[in-house]
Design an enzyme around this catalytic site. Structure first.
Site, mmCIF file in Angstrom:
data_model
loop_
_atom_site.group_PDB
_atom_site.id
_atom_site.type_symbol
_atom_site.label_atom_id
_atom_site.label_comp_id
_atom_site.label_asym_id
_atom_site.label_seq_id
_atom_site.Cartn_x
_atom_site.Cartn_y
_atom_site.Cartn_z
ATOM 1 N N LYS A 22 97.221 10.058 4.590
ATOM 2 C CA LYS A 22 96.111 10.017 5.555
ATOM 3 C C LYS A 22 94.788 9.842 4.819
ATOM 4 O O LYS A 22 93.991 8.964 5.150
ATOM 5 C CB LYS A 22 96.083 11.327 6.351
ATOM 6 N N ASN A 23 94.559 10.686 3.801
ATOM 7 C CA ASN A 23 93.241 10.671 3.167
ATOM 8 C C ASN A 23 93.000 9.401 2.346
ATOM 9 O O ASN A 23 91.852 9.024 2.130
ATOM 10 C CB ASN A 23 93.057 11.914 2.282
ATOM 11 N N ARG A 94 85.416 13.974 10.194
ATOM 12 C CA ARG A 94 84.391 13.891 9.152
ATOM 13 C C ARG A 94 84.522 12.624 8.301
ATOM 14 O O ARG A 94 83.521 12.061 7.846
ATOM 15 C CB ARG A 94 84.490 15.141 8.270
ATOM 16 N N CYS A 118 82.279 22.101 11.169
ATOM 17 C CA CYS A 118 83.720 21.861 11.139
ATOM 18 C C CYS A 118 84.384 23.220 11.065
ATOM 19 O O CYS A 118 83.815 24.160 10.513
ATOM 20 C CB CYS A 118 84.036 21.022 9.910
ATOM 21 N N ARG A 123 80.475 21.953 5.396
ATOM 22 C CA ARG A 123 80.710 20.574 4.931
ATOM 23 C C ARG A 123 79.482 19.669 5.053
ATOM 24 O O ARG A 123 79.467 18.711 5.835
ATOM 25 C CB ARG A 123 81.906 19.969 5.667
ATOM 26 N N PRO A 124 78.449 19.952 4.268
ATOM 27 C CA PRO A 124 77.248 19.120 4.318
ATOM 28 C C PRO A 124 77.464 17.745 3.663
ATOM 29 O O PRO A 124 78.546 17.445 3.176
ATOM 30 C CB PRO A 124 76.222 19.939 3.533
ATOM 31 N N MET A 125 76.395 16.933 3.664
ATOM 32 C CA MET A 125 76.490 15.551 3.152
ATOM 33 C C MET A 125 75.554 15.321 1.961
ATOM 34 O O MET A 125 75.332 14.178 1.571
ATOM 35 C CB MET A 125 76.082 14.569 4.260
ATOM 36 N N ASP A 126 74.966 16.405 1.405
ATOM 37 C CA ASP A 126 73.918 16.230 0.390
ATOM 38 C C ASP A 126 74.383 15.437 -0.832
ATOM 39 O O ASP A 126 73.624 14.643 -1.398
ATOM 40 C CB ASP A 126 73.366 17.607 -0.047
ATOM 41 N N ASP A 308 94.257 21.700 0.631
ATOM 42 C CA ASP A 308 95.006 21.255 1.814
ATOM 43 C C ASP A 308 96.452 21.767 1.835
ATOM 44 O O ASP A 308 97.177 21.518 2.797
ATOM 45 C CB ASP A 308 95.005 19.718 1.898
ATOM 46 N N ILE A 330 87.330 25.862 -2.375
ATOM 47 C CA ILE A 330 86.760 24.586 -1.931
ATOM 48 C C ILE A 330 86.019 24.744 -0.607
ATOM 49 O O ILE A 330 84.908 24.255 -0.452
ATOM 50 C CB ILE A 330 87.853 23.496 -1.789
ATOM 51 N N ARG A 400 96.747 14.744 13.968
ATOM 52 C CA ARG A 400 95.748 14.072 13.139
ATOM 53 C C ARG A 400 96.334 13.782 11.757
ATOM 54 O O ARG A 400 95.931 12.822 11.109
ATOM 55 C CB ARG A 400 94.510 14.965 12.973
HETATM 56 C C1 UD1 Z 1 88.492 15.501 1.394
HETATM 57 C C2 UD1 Z 1 89.749 15.446 2.218
HETATM 58 C C3 UD1 Z 1 90.134 16.843 2.709
HETATM 59 C C4 UD1 Z 1 90.219 17.812 1.541
HETATM 60 C C5 UD1 Z 1 88.939 17.757 0.691
HETATM 61 C C6 UD1 Z 1 89.020 18.611 -0.552
HETATM 62 C C7 UD1 Z 1 89.633 13.232 3.182
HETATM 63 C C8 UD1 Z 1 89.488 12.406 4.408
HETATM 64 N N1 UD1 Z 1 89.542 14.571 3.342
HETATM 65 O O1 UD1 Z 1 87.459 15.934 2.255
HETATM 66 O O2 UD1 Z 1 91.395 16.772 3.383
HETATM 67 O O3 UD1 Z 1 90.396 19.130 2.024
HETATM 68 O O4 UD1 Z 1 88.674 16.396 0.294
HETATM 69 O O5 UD1 Z 1 90.089 18.238 -1.340
HETATM 70 O O6 UD1 Z 1 89.875 12.723 2.100
HETATM 71 N N2 UD1 Z 1 80.347 19.267 -0.058
HETATM 72 C C9 UD1 Z 1 78.997 19.484 -0.089
HETATM 73 N N3 UD1 Z 1 78.153 18.406 0.048
HETATM 74 C C10 UD1 Z 1 78.626 17.136 0.203
HETATM 75 C C11 UD1 Z 1 80.021 16.919 0.222
HETATM 76 C C12 UD1 Z 1 80.872 18.016 0.094
HETATM 77 O O7 UD1 Z 1 78.543 20.616 -0.231
HETATM 78 O O8 UD1 Z 1 77.821 16.202 0.313
HETATM 79 C C13 UD1 Z 1 81.266 20.428 -0.206
HETATM 80 C C14 UD1 Z 1 82.086 20.655 1.051
HETATM 81 O O9 UD1 Z 1 81.371 21.433 1.979
HETATM 82 C C15 UD1 Z 1 83.304 21.359 0.511
HETATM 83 C C16 UD1 Z 1 83.490 20.737 -0.860
HETATM 84 O O10 UD1 Z 1 82.228 20.143 -1.203
HETATM 85 O O11 UD1 Z 1 83.056 22.725 0.350
HETATM 86 C C17 UD1 Z 1 84.592 19.679 -0.925
HETATM 87 O O12 UD1 Z 1 84.258 18.598 -0.105
HETATM 88 P P1 UD1 Z 1 84.760 17.114 -0.386
HETATM 89 O O13 UD1 Z 1 85.467 17.036 -1.690
HETATM 90 O O14 UD1 Z 1 83.598 16.210 -0.154
HETATM 91 O O15 UD1 Z 1 85.810 16.935 0.784
HETATM 92 P P2 UD1 Z 1 85.933 15.775 1.831
HETATM 93 O O16 UD1 Z 1 85.752 14.451 1.155
HETATM 94 O O17 UD1 Z 1 85.134 16.069 3.038
#
Ligand code: UD1
Length: 422
Positions: A22-23, A94, A118, A123-126, A308, A330, A400
Site C-alpha cells: 500500500k505505502n 494523509r 489523525c 502528523r504535521p507537515m513541517d 505499523d 514514531i 484501507r
Molecule cells: C508513512 C507510512 C505510515 C507509517 C509511517 C512511519 C505511507 C503512506 N504511510 O507515513 O504507514 O506508519 O510512514 O513509518 O507511507 N512528522 C513531522 N513532520 C513532518 C512529517 C512527519 O513531525 O513534516 C512526524 C510524524 O508526525 C510522525 C513521524 O514524523 O510522528 C513519522 O512520520 P512519517 O515518516 O512522515 O510518516 P508518513 O510518511 O506520514
C-alpha cells in the site's frame, strides 16, 4: 459499517499470498504526475486507499485505469489540468500530501490541503515544507491549504531532514527529480518503499543514487518518460500474516515474503521462540510447541521495528509467556488498540509512549472497536486465539490497508466472516 466476526481456537495451515505494498503504491501513483508519458504499475494492491489516490489523481486531470481486477494501474498525466488537492479527499488519507512535490515540479505551483488531525497523532507537515523550501519553493498556509509556488522553477540543494520522515523523503525525491542541478537529501528515510520509488523514477529516466541509505543524491533532469513498474510486496501485510500462526498455532507460508524486508521484526519473532524459515517462494512461520516468549519492542524508522507492526505484535504478546515492554517512538497516541485488547482479557498498562504487556494464557472473545488500520487487524489476530467469538466493529479502516483479509485467513483455516453493516 461492516464488522468481522472471528471464532478463536483453530490452528492455521497453508499459504497466504502477500500483495503489493500500500505505502509503495501510494507514492508510486503520484509519480505519474511527473511525466506526460504513461506510467503503469503492476502488482498493485486492491485497497480503498488506492481508490482514494485514484480519485485525487483524476481530480487533477490524470487518467487512471484499473485493469486485471485492480492489480494493474495504467496512468497517464498528459492532460494534467489541476493543481489543487482538495480537503474532501486529503482528509480521508494523509498520503494525499504526496502530490505536493510532483505538482510543484511539473507545474511550478500546487495547492494542497493540510491533512488535519489523525487518530494516531498530530502528523504535521513541517519537514515536507522545509525540504521543498530548500529547493526554492515558497509555501504559505492559507485557509487550511498549503499554497506552494516555484516561480523560477525548483533548484537542486542540500536538504537536511530534521527527522527521517518517509513522506517528506518521497516528496523531496519526486520534486528533485525534475529540479535544476543536484539535490542531496540528508537523514533521508531508508524504507523499502523509498527504494521502490527511486527504482521506478530511475526507469522513468531520473538520476538517483543512495536510496536505501541516509544520503540520497539526485541529479535533476529536464523531463521524465513513461515506465512499467511492479510494486514491491507489502512488508506490513507480510508481518501481519507471519504473526497469525504464532497467535493461533500452526504453520503458514507467506508467498512472496522476503526476509530483507522484515529483518528487525523476524529477529523479535526468533527471540520469542518462533521458527521463521526462507522457502523457495517466501517465508514459512511455525509456532513451536507452547506459548511464545515475551520480547521487548521499540519502534524505529527502517531498518528498525516498524510502527505499523506494533499493534499486531502487541496482540501476539498478550498471550506470550512473561512480560513485554513496547515503546512507540514514531507516533504519539498509537496504543488505541490496548483498551480493546484489555476488553478481551489482556493485561496491559500504558504510560505515555510505553505499554507493558503481562502475558495471559488465553484471551476471551468480545465485541471490540477498530480505531485505526493496524489496530483493526491486531484485534482480528487476537480473535484467532481467543476463546469464543470476537466481533470487530467499524472495520472501515481495515479495507484501507488489507485486501480480502477474511478470505486470506479463511483459506488457511481460520473461522472468520464479514458481516455487512446496515
Ligand atoms: C508513512 C507510512 C505510515 C507509517 C509511517 C512511519 C505511507 C503512506 N504511510 O507515513 O504507514 O506508519 O510512514 O513509518 O507511507 N512528522 C513531522 N513532520 C513532518 C512529517 C512527519 O513531525 O513534516 C512526524 C510524524 O508526525 C510522525 C513521524 O514524523 O510522528 C513519522 O512520520 P512519517 O515518516 O512522515 O510518516 P508518513 O510518511 O506520514
Amino acid at each position: 459499517m461492516d464488522s468481522i466476526v472471528v471464532t478463536g481456537g483453530r490452528e492455521l495451515s497453508g499459504q497466504i499470498h502477500i500483495a503489493g505494498a500500500k505505502n509503495a503504491a501510494l507514492t508510486l501513483m503520484p509519480a505519474t504526475l511527473l511525466s506526460e508519458e504513461p506510467l503503469t504499475l503492476t502488482n498493485a494492491p486492491r485497497l480503498s486507499d488506492i481508490k482514494t489516490m485514484t480519485l485525487l489523481l483524476q481530480s487533477l486531470g490524470a487518467e487512471v485505469t484499473s485493469m486485471q481486477g485492480g492489480k494493474v494501474l495504467a496512468m497517464s498525466s498528459h492532460g494534467l489540468n489541476g493543481d489543487r488537492a482538495d480537503y474532501e479527499i486529503v482528509r480521508k488519507m494523509r498520503a494525499s500530501n504526496l502530490v505536493l512535490g510532483p505538482l510543484l515540479a511539473r507545474h511550478g505551483q500546487a495547492v494542497v490541503s493540510l491533512p488535519g488531525g489523525c487518530a494516531i497523532g498530530a502528523r504535521p507537515m513541517d519537514i515536507h515544507i522545509h525540504a521543498l523550501e530548500a529547493l526554492g519553493a515558497q509555501i504559505e498556509l492559507k485557509e487550511g491549504y498549503l499554497h506552494a509556488v516555484a516561480p523560477s522553477g525548483l533548484k537542486g540543494a542540500r536538504v537536511p531532514l530534521r527527522f527521517a520522515s518517509v513522506g517528506a523523503t518521497e516528496n523531496t525525491l519526486m520534486a528533485a527529480a525534475l529540479a535544476k542541478g543536484t539535490t542531496i537529501i540528508e537523514n533521508a528515510a531508508r524504507e523499502p518503499e523509498i527504494v521502490d520509488l527511486a527504482t521506478c523514477l530511475r526507469k522513468m529516466g531520473a538520476q538517483i543514487e543512495g536510496d536505501g541509505t541516509s544520503t540520497i543524491t539526485i541529479q535533476g533532469v529536464d523531463r521524465l518518460h513513461g515506465a512499467t513498474h511492479p510494486v514491491v510486496i507489502d512488508r506490513i501485510e507480510l508481518g501481519t500474516y507471519m504473526l497469525a500462526p504464532v497467535i493461533a498455532g500452526g504453520e503458514v507460508e507467506c508467498v512472496g515474503g522476503r526476509m530483507d524486508l522484515v529483518t528487525a521484526f523476524a529477529e523479535r519473532l526468533a527471540q520469542a521462540g518462533v521458527e521463521v524459515t526462507e522457502t523457495p517462494v517466501g517465508l514459512k512461520v511455525r509456532r513451536a510447541n507452547g506459548r511464545p516468549h515475551a520480547v521487548d519492542v521499540v519502534t524505529e524508522p527502517f531498518p528498525g521495528f516498524p510502527t505499523d507492526l506494533q499493534a499486531q505484535m502487541m496482540a501476539m504478546l498478550c498471550t506470550a509467556e512473561g512480560t513485554s515492554v513496547l515503546e512507540e517512538k514514531i507516533f504519539e497516541n498509537r496504543f488505541m488498540h490496548a483498551p480493546e485488547l484489555i476488553r478481551m482479557g489482556a493485561d496491559i498498562e500504558v504510560h505515555g509512549g510505553t505499554a507493558t504487556v503481562h502475558g495471559v494464557a488465553r484471551m476471551k472473545g468480545a465485541p471490540v472497536m477498530a480505531t485505526d488500520l493496524r489496530a483493526s487487524v491486531s484485534l482480528i489476530l487476537a480473535g484467532l486465539a481467543a476463546e469464543g467469538t470476537t466481533q470487530v466493529n467499524r472495520v472501515y479502516h481495515l479495507d484501507r490497508g488489507y485486501e480480502h483479509v477474511e478470505d486470506k485467513l479463511r483459506a488457511v483455516g481460520a473461522d472468520i466472516e464479514r458481516v455487512p453493516g446496515s
